[in-house]
Design a protein around this motif. Structure first.
Motif, PDB file in Angstrom:
ATOM      1  N   ALA A 234      42.440  60.621  42.044  1.00  0.00           N
ATOM      2  CA  ALA A 234      41.449  60.128  41.076  1.00  0.00           C
ATOM      3  C   ALA A 234      40.577  61.276  40.567  1.00  0.00           C
ATOM      4  O   ALA A 234      40.211  61.308  39.383  1.00  0.00           O
ATOM      5  CB  ALA A 234      40.595  59.045  41.719  1.00  0.00           C
ATOM      6  N   ALA A 235      40.256  62.228  41.441  1.00  0.00           N
ATOM      7  CA  ALA A 235      39.429  63.371  41.026  1.00  0.00           C
ATOM      8  C   ALA A 235      40.173  64.190  39.967  1.00  0.00           C
ATOM      9  O   ALA A 235      39.590  64.626  38.964  1.00  0.00           O
ATOM     10  CB  ALA A 235      39.098  64.239  42.228  1.00  0.00           C
ATOM     11  N   ILE A 236      41.454  64.374  40.187  1.00  0.00           N
ATOM     12  CA  ILE A 236      42.274  65.151  39.246  1.00  0.00           C
ATOM     13  C   ILE A 236      42.334  64.447  37.888  1.00  0.00           C
ATOM     14  O   ILE A 236      42.115  65.054  36.844  1.00  0.00           O
ATOM     15  CB  ILE A 236      43.699  65.330  39.838  1.00  0.00           C
ATOM     16  N   ARG A 237      42.598  63.159  37.944  1.00  0.00           N
ATOM     17  CA  ARG A 237      42.704  62.388  36.695  1.00  0.00           C
ATOM     18  C   ARG A 237      41.342  62.297  35.994  1.00  0.00           C
ATOM     19  O   ARG A 237      41.257  62.393  34.776  1.00  0.00           O
ATOM     20  CB  ARG A 237      43.238  60.978  36.977  1.00  0.00           C
ATOM     21  N   ASP A 238      40.296  62.125  36.791  1.00  0.00           N
ATOM     22  CA  ASP A 238      38.957  62.012  36.213  1.00  0.00           C
ATOM     23  C   ASP A 238      38.585  63.271  35.431  1.00  0.00           C
ATOM     24  O   ASP A 238      37.883  63.202  34.425  1.00  0.00           O
ATOM     25  CB  ASP A 238      37.936  61.770  37.341  1.00  0.00           C
ATOM     26  N   ALA A 239      39.094  64.399  35.899  1.00  0.00           N
ATOM     27  CA  ALA A 239      38.799  65.657  35.204  1.00  0.00           C
ATOM     28  C   ALA A 239      39.722  65.861  34.006  1.00  0.00           C
ATOM     29  O   ALA A 239      39.654  66.882  33.328  1.00  0.00           O
ATOM     30  CB  ALA A 239      38.922  66.825  36.175  1.00  0.00           C
ATOM     31  N   GLY A 240      40.619  64.930  33.806  1.00  0.00           N
ATOM     32  CA  GLY A 240      41.466  65.003  32.621  1.00  0.00           C
ATOM     33  C   GLY A 240      42.788  65.722  32.817  1.00  0.00           C
ATOM     34  O   GLY A 240      43.479  66.032  31.847  1.00  0.00           O
ATOM     35  N   ALA A 241      43.159  65.992  34.056  1.00  0.00           N
ATOM     36  CA  ALA A 241      44.466  66.632  34.303  1.00  0.00           C
ATOM     37  C   ALA A 241      45.512  65.536  34.496  1.00  0.00           C
ATOM     38  O   ALA A 241      45.356  64.688  35.372  1.00  0.00           O
ATOM     39  CB  ALA A 241      44.389  67.528  35.539  1.00  0.00           C
ATOM     40  N   MET A 242      46.538  65.554  33.669  1.00  0.00           N
ATOM     41  CA  MET A 242      47.501  64.456  33.681  1.00  0.00           C
ATOM     42  C   MET A 242      48.876  64.854  34.215  1.00  0.00           C
ATOM     43  O   MET A 242      49.821  64.064  34.143  1.00  0.00           O
ATOM     44  CB  MET A 242      47.644  63.887  32.257  1.00  0.00           C
ATOM     45  N   GLN A 243      48.984  66.058  34.774  1.00  0.00           N
ATOM     46  CA  GLN A 243      50.290  66.459  35.294  1.00  0.00           C
ATOM     47  C   GLN A 243      50.687  65.561  36.479  1.00  0.00           C
ATOM     48  O   GLN A 243      49.821  65.028  37.175  1.00  0.00           O
ATOM     49  CB  GLN A 243      50.243  67.920  35.785  1.00  0.00           C
TER      50      GLN A 243
END
Ligand code: GLA
Ligand code: ZN
Length: 677
Positions: A234-243
Motif C-alpha cells: 500500500a505504501a508503494i502504491r500510495d506513492a504512485g509506483a505501479m510496477q
C-alpha cells in the motif's frame, strides 16, 4: 498490475551498498554483467541502514545513481523494500519491533528477519521507507518490479501479537467462546476456556496439545504476514509506483500458507537452492521442479526464479560445487516449469560476514576468466536465444494436491506414526509418477479451482476443508480420474475427526471404507502384489512401508493386495467406477518405483497423453504455450545421453535435431498446438 516481459530476466541480487568505498567496482561490475548477458539486478534487499541512516534522514542518492547507470547500460532493477533487516537505531528506539519467541523470550537486535509483524511502529516505519523509495522510483523506466522484503517467515509471540491473535479468534468464532471450545475439543484435560482473554499462542512452556489452537495460530501467522505485505504494498502504491509486486518464497517452507498470500502480489517468485549432493542430480532437480510447479500454480502464470546459486552455497551441510552444466540445466529447468527469469544470489561476492563464501557470479578474484562466470554467461546467452518463449503459459491436465494446512495438522497430531508420516515424501513420489507419465502438473492447495483437470492426485489428504470432498466427487462424477491414498479424509479444518467412516464424504466415490491403519517401524515393510489380470496390467510387486490402510470394500475392485503380515491378501490398491469417472485408492505407503509404474499405467489407461511418446526414464518433460505454439522442454540431469522421438512436424529450438539429449542438458522443441489430435 500484471507482470509482463518480452525477454527472460537474467541477473540477481546485487549489493553495491557493501562496496561504497569502491567507486571503481560499479563500473567493473557493469562491464562484467554485460559480458555475462545480465539484464537485471535486484537492489536494496538489505540496505535500510544506508537508505535511512538515522530516523527520518533518508539518503537514496547512491541508489538512484546506481539504478540510473545500470539502466543506461541495459540492466533493469527489481527494487526491494528493506524490511527484511532493520537498522540498529530502529530497534534501539522501538524495542517492540523485535520478536518474542515461543518460550516468551525477547530477541536481541541482530541477524535479519527478526521483526514483529503486528507492531504498529514497525509497520509505520516500513511504510515510510517504502513510500520514500516509491516516490523516488515510481516513474523510473529502469524499475521492473518491487521485491517486498525478503523471504517472509517466522513468528512473534509478543503481547501485541497475543492480543491480535485473540481478536482474530474472537472474530472467527463470532465472539462465542463455546463455539471455540467445541471446535478445539477443550473438554479434554479440562482445558475449557471461559474467555478469549485466556488464550495464549502455543508454547513449549504452555499449551501444545490443542491442535485446533495450533492450526489457528499458524493461520493467524499467515494472516498477520499477509497484512504486513499489504501494508508494504500500500505504501508503494500510495506513492504512485505501479510496477508489479512480488515476494520471494522458499523451498518446502511450511511456516506460512503461501496459497493465502498470493492475493497480495502480482507475480510469484521463489528462491531455489537444490542440494546437488546426497542423491542423484535427477532427484535434486525434480524436488525443485515440484516446487516450480507449486509456485507457478499459485498465480497460474509465469513466475520468477528470484534466487539460485551459480555454484556452491555456504549454508548447506557441505558446500558442493555445481558440476559443469548444472547451472544452465537448472536455470532452464526453472524456465521449463514456467519461470520468466533466472536469477542468482549473488552477482558479486561480499568480502566479509556470513555470506563471504557464498557462490557468486563475480567472486573474490573479480574477473571473468572463471568457470562459474563462463557457465553463467552461457546460460544468459541461451536465454537470449530462446527469448520468444518468455511469457508462455503452462496448461496442465493434472493437479497434485500439496496442502500446507494439511501438513500442519497431520504432522502435529499424535497419531499412527509419530516417528514420521512422510507427507512430503508421499507428495514427491506421486509427483515423480506424474512426471514419469510425461505430463505437466499443477501442484496446488485443496482450495484451488479443480474443475479443469483430467486427473487429480491427492496423497495423504488427511484434512478436508472448504468442501474439497464435494469438488473431488464432482470431478469423478463428471468423468475425471482421482487418485487418493491412505490417511485421507480423516479430520475437518479444526482437526476434529470425522464420524461415520473415512475417507469422509468419499466412501461411495472410492467404493470402500478405511477400517484400520497399521503403522510400521522404519525396519518393517510389507508388499503390494498385483492380482492376476488386473486392469492396469501391473505385474510387479512393490514394497510398502510406514502406513498400511486396511480397507473394507463396497463397490471397489482390488488391483493389488498385501503380500505379508496378518492382513496378507487384503486390498492394497483399488479402483472404483463412480459416475462417468474412476477413483483409485492406494492403501499403503508404496515405494517410489510403484508410483513410477502405476501412475503412467493409470494415465495410459485413461488416455491422458504425455508430451512425448515412449519417454525414456529419468527425463523431465514440460511444456509452455504461447499463441499457437507449444514449447516442449526435456531436461536430462543424468550423466548419460538420452534420446527421444520428436513428434512429426516438431522443430528443435535448443539442442540436437535428432532428439539426442546430452548428459546434463536440455532439449527444447516447438510444435503447433492446432496439430494436436
Ligand atoms: C536466501 C536469502 C538471500 C541469501 C541466500 C543465500 O535465499 O534470501 O538473502 O541469504 O539465501 O543462499
Ligand atoms: Zn509481535
Amino acid at each position: 498490475m500484471d507482470f509482463k516481459t518480452r525477454h527472460f530476466i537474467f541477473g540477481g541480487d546485487y549489493n553495491p551498498e557493501q562496496w561504497d568505498d569502491r567507486e571503481d567496482i560499479l563500473e567493473e561490475d557493469i562491464r562484467l554483467m554485460k559480458k555475462a548477458n545480465i539484464n537485471e539486478v535486484t537492489l536494496g534487499v538489505f540496505a535500510w541502514a544506508k537508505e535511512e541512516p538515522s530516523e527520518g534522514q533518508y539518503d537514496l542518492s547512491w541508489l538512484r545513481k546506481r539504478v540510473d547507470i545500470l539502466y543506461e547500460n541495459g540492466i533493469e532493477t527489481i527494487l526491494s523494500t528493506p524490511s527484511g533487516a532493520r537498522p540498529h537505531w530502529l530497534a534501539d528506539k522501538y524495542p517492540e519491533v523485535l520478536r518474542v519467541d515461543e518460550s516468551r523470550h525477547k530477541d536481541l537486535f541482530g541477524e535479519r528477519h527478526n521483526h514483529c509483524y503486528t507492531s504498529p511502529v514497525y509497520r509505520e516505519k516500513v511504510w515510510q521507507i517504502n513510500h520514500k523509495l516509491a516516490e523516488e522510483f515510481r516513474h523510473h523506466p529502469g524499475i521492473k518490479a518491487w521485491h517486498i522484503s525478503n523471504e517472509y517467515g517466522g513468528e512473534c509471540h509478543c503481547p501485541l501479537c497475543q492480543q491480535a491473535f485473540r481478536n482474530y479468534l474472537s472474530e472467527k468464532f463470532e465472539g462465542n467462546i463455546e463455539k471455540l471450545n467445541h471446535a478445539w475439543w477443550t473438554a479434554f484435560w479440562s482445558k475449557t476456556y471461559t474467555s478469549f482473554d485466556q488464550i495464549e499462542s502455543p508454547s513449549s512452556r504452555g499449551e501444545r496439545s490443542i491442535f485446533g489452537l495450533y492450526l489457528e495460530w499458524k493461520r493467524f501467522v499467515t494472516k498477520q504476514t499477509g497484512e504486513f505485505i499489504k501494508n508494504e504494498k500500500a505504501a508503494i502504491r500510495d506513492a504512485g509506483a505501479m510496477q508489479p509486486v512480488t515476494i520471494n518464497m522458499m523451498y518446502e517452507f511450511d511456516g506460512l500458507n503461501y496459497a493465502k498470500l498470493t492475493k497480495y502480489i502480482d507475480v510469484a517468485s521463489w528462491d531455489s537452492y537444490p542440494e546437488w549432493f546426497g542423491h542423484s542430480d535427477t532427484d535434486a532437480a525434480l524436488s525443485h521442479a515440484m516446487y516450480h510447479d507449486f509456485i507457478r500454480a499459485l498465480k497460474n502464470k509465469p513466475f520468477l526464479l528470484m534466487e539460485s546459486c551459480p555454484t556452491a552455497t555456504n549454508w548447506q551441510p557441505v558446500s558442493k560445487l555445481k558440476k559443469p552444466g548444472i547451472v544452465k540445466a537448472a536455470g532452464l529447468s526453472a524456465v521449463a516449469h514456467g519461470a520468466d527469469s533466472v536469477q542468482y544470489f549473488q552477482i558479486r561476492q561480499g568480502r566479509g560476514s556470513f555470506e563471504k563464501f557464498h557462490g557468486a557470479v563475480i567472486d573474490h578474484y573479480g574477473k571473468e576468466d572463471t568457470r562459474v562466470f563462463r557457465e553463467v554467461s552461457d546460460t544468459g546467452s541461451t536465454l537470449k536465444d530462446i527469448s520468444k518463449i518468455a511469457g508462455a503459459k503452462t496448461h496442465a491436465k493434472v493437479a497434485l494436491i500439496h496442502d500446507v494446512e494439511n501438513r500442519w495438522a497431520m504432522e502435529k497430531s499424535a497419531g499412527p506414526r509419530n516417528c514420521g508420516l512422510g507427507y512430503y515424501d508421499a507428495v514427491m513420489k506421486a509427483y515423480k509418477g506424474i512426471k514419469a507419465a510425461g505430463l505437466d502438473v499443477d501442484v496446488v492447495s485443496m482450495d484451488h479451482e479443480l474443475s479443469d483437470y483430467k486427473l487429480i492426485v491427492c496423497p495423504m489428504l488427511y484434512m478436508l476443508r472448504n468442501g474439497v470432498e464435494e469438488k473431488l466427487r464432482a470431478h469423478v462424477k463428471g468423468g475425471g480420474i482421482l487418485i487418493m491414498t491412505y490417511w485421507s479424509g480423516i479430520v475437518d479444518e479444526n482437526d476434529l475427526c470425522y464420524l461415520g467412516g473415512t475417507p469422509f464424504g468419499l466412501m461411495d466415490v472410492l467404493g470402500l471404507r478405511s477400517e484400520e491403519i497399521d503403522s510400521l517401524t522404519d525396519e518393517e515393510e510389507n508388499e503390494m502384489c498385483p492380482v492376476s489380470d488386473n486392469a492396469l496390467g501391473i505385474t510387479k510387486s512393490y514394497k510398502a512401508r510406514k502406513l498400511c490402510d486396511l480397507v473394507v470394500l463396497d463397490t471397489a475392485k482390488t488391483l493389488m493386495e498385501y503380500g505379508k503380515d496378518w492382513y496378507a491378501k487384503r486390498p492394497a490398491l483399488c479402483e472404483n467406477d463412480f459416475g462417468k469417472g474412476k477413483a483409485y485408492y492406494i492403501c499403503a505407503d508404496a515405494d517410489e518405483d510403484f508410483y513410477l509404474d502405476v501412475i503412467p499405467a493409470i494415465t495410459k489407461r485413461h488416455r491422458i497423453k504425455g508430451l512425448v511418446s515412449n519417454l525414456p526414464k529419468e527425463l523431465d518433460v514440460c511444456s509452455r504455450e504461447k499463441d499457437d505454439t507449444r514449447y516442449v522442454f526435456v531436461s536430462n540431469f543424468t550423466g548419460e545421453e538420452k534420446k527421444i522421438s520428436l513428434p512429426k512436424g516438431a522443430k528443435v529450438v535448443l539442442g540436437n535435431n535428432d532428439g539426442v539429449i546430452d548428459p546434463i542438458s536440455t532439449l527444447i522443441f516447438e510444435e503447433s498446438i492446432s496439430s494436436d489430435s
